[in-house]
Design an enzyme around this catalytic site. Structure first.
Site: not given
Ligand code: COA
Length: 431
Positions: A94, A387, A417
């Site tokens: 990242c 991101h 990070c």
């Molecule tokens: C966490 C993760 C698995 C979620 O993926 P996802 O399930 O596709 O995420 P979504 O955007 O569809 O959100 C899931 C639900 O949460 C809800 N939601 C997400 N953020 C929200 C917020 N801020 N407020 C309200 N609801 C929220 C979405 O509306 C969705 O609801 P639904 O199922 O009713 O449609 C994915 O974003 C991920 O892997 N993130 C980490 C990435 C990572 O590892 N990065 C490396 C960092 S170094």
């Protein structure tokens, strides 16, 4: 004054990015190369840069195309640039755009270049899907076979399980732990409760939303016509939720530890497509060409720890080194930009800054200190904005420099990070 060797200061002249979009949405048809080209082209246009001045392009990407792994060179080969702009691609998870920026800065300090474009791009909508070993062997054997029956024979050993596609995992190769699981672990070790994570995520959305509405964030975004039809134009990030509330965030189920976890889709950064770039010049070249730099690179540092420990905690080791190299302390920083992989990681990093134990691990007698929250990620961060792994570092640097200018601040600290247990920190200064 900067602590770089020969006194050649690196000017951050300008920065720009594409809109950031959740993977699988409006930018899914665009490759990382297209995203990178789009923001570099617009960066050149907006700065009215004579393309003959560009000597190198350095780009970061984390999951490169197997067919065009040197994304920097593909960006450099876009029609508006001369073919003689050398280019290379770097990978530091990242912090890849940060690596691109510091490599470019090093080239400038060494006197090997005066004008370099650095940044990164990522399309998590277009990750390469791999075959199993069994299917790969069959393809390779068939490729070498001399006759059609021999080619068909190569596939007789393929089993149904060999047909299962393999997608790159966002997991540590050395431990098998996903980033999300690591964030869960950090939340537990550092006692970061769910409500604090959700409050931090809410803050990220509120501040990013305000920055979009008042145009500060929008000014860093190049509107993008979406290929291949170029009929749709995207002008802003689509992950920022203006309407989200604490109650909505608190209602989300944990994703990475469904029974006892605290990390949710709401308090994690989303998988994102996007590109970002900065224009770097030696101070003297910037002056000769008549540019007023946004800021200068004052110092930087990288650090690493055991990925099996606290995967995303190494900014705590990098920041004090960057500050020492700058000859400054946290108190001198007018703004702090911290990459938000997960709220649990940000809050763990902030706690680490205040910890004597972490200070001693980094080789310092006293902690970095408490980050004044009114100076931290003042336009939100990766949780809301998104991101795209390879691009984030250039987005953060641009935001930090732009906002320092608006506030009339002098010094800024950024931290990122990165997978592999790595961390980056940079100190910038104005004038
Ligand atoms: C966490 C993760 C698995 C979620 O993926 P996802 O399930 O596709 O995420 P979504 O955007 O569809 O959100 C899931 C639900 O949460 C809800 N939601 C997400 N953020 C929200 C917020 N801020 N407020 C309200 N609801 C929220 C979405 O509306 C969705 O609801 P639904 O199922 O009713 O449609 C994915 O974003 C991920 O892997 N993130 C980490 C990435 C990572 O590892 N990065 C490396 C960092 S170094």
């Amino acid at each position: 004054m900067p602590t770089f060797g020969n006194g050649r200061r690196v000017a951050i002249v300008a920065g720009l990015r594409t809109p950031f979009a959740k993977a699988g949405t409006v930018l899914k048809s665009m490759s990382a190369i297209e995203l990178g080209r789009a923001c570099v082209a617009e960066l050149i246009e907006r700065t009215n840069l004579d393309v003959g001045q560009v000597q190198a392009i350095v780009f970061g990407t984390v999951i490169p195309s197997v067919l065009a792994p040197n994304i920097a060179r593909e960006v450099a080969l876009m029609p508006m640039l001369p073919k003689g702009v050398q280019a290379f691609t770097v990978s530091r998870a990242c912090a890849s755009a940060n690596q691109a920026i510091t490599d470019a800065a090093d080239q400038i300090v060494l006197g090997h270049a005066d004008v370099v474009i650095a940044g990164g791009a990522e399309s998590l909508s277009n990750v390469p899907i791999l075959h199993s070993r069994g299917l790969t062997d069959a393809f390779m054997t068939a490729n070498r076979a001399k006759s059609v029956p021999q080619k068909l024979q190569a596939f007789t050993r393929v089993r149904p399980r060999d047909l299962r596609p393999i997608a790159p995992a966002i997991a540590e190769p050395s431990t098998g732990e996903t980033m999300g699981q690591s964030a869960e672990k950090m939340a537990k070790i550092n006692h970061i409760p769910r409500d604090e994570q959700d409050q931090f995520a809410l803050r990220s959305h509120r501040l990013a939303s305000a920055g979009t509405t008042d145009g500060r964030l929008t000014a860093e975004i190049a509107p993008l016509y979406v290929s291949p039809r170029y009929e749709t134009v995207v002008t802003s990030d689509n992950g920022i939720r203006e309407q989200t509330s604490y109650d909505q965030l608190a209602a989300l189920k944990p994703v990475f530890d469904r029974m006892y976890g605290t990390v949710t889709a709401g308090n994690s950064s989303p998988l994102t497509d996007g590109g970002a770039a900065v224009l770097l010049m030696s101070e003297s070249r910037a002056r000769t060409l008549g540019y007023a730099p946004l800021a200068f690179v004052r110092s930087y540092a990288y650090a690493a720890l055991d990925p099996g420990e606290q995967l995303l905690q190494a900014p705590v080791l990098a920041a004090p080194v960057a500050l020492r190299r700058a000859g400054l302390s946290l108190r001198d920083m007018d703004l702090v930009e911290m990459h938000e992989a997960f709220a649990a990681q940000v809050l763990s990093n902030l706690a680490g800054f205040e910890s004597k134990q972490w200070a001693e691990r980094a080789g310092f007698p006293s902690p970095v200190g408490e980050v004044d929250r009114t100076r931290l990620n003042v336009m939100g961060g990766s949780i809301a904005i998104g991101h795209p792994f390879g691009a984030t570092g250039a987005r953060i640097l641009t935001t930090l420099c732009q906002e320092l200018g608006r506030r009339g601040g002098q010094f800024g600290l950024l931290t990122v990070c990165a997978a592999g247990g790595m961390g980056h920190a940079m100190v910038v200064e104005r004038a």
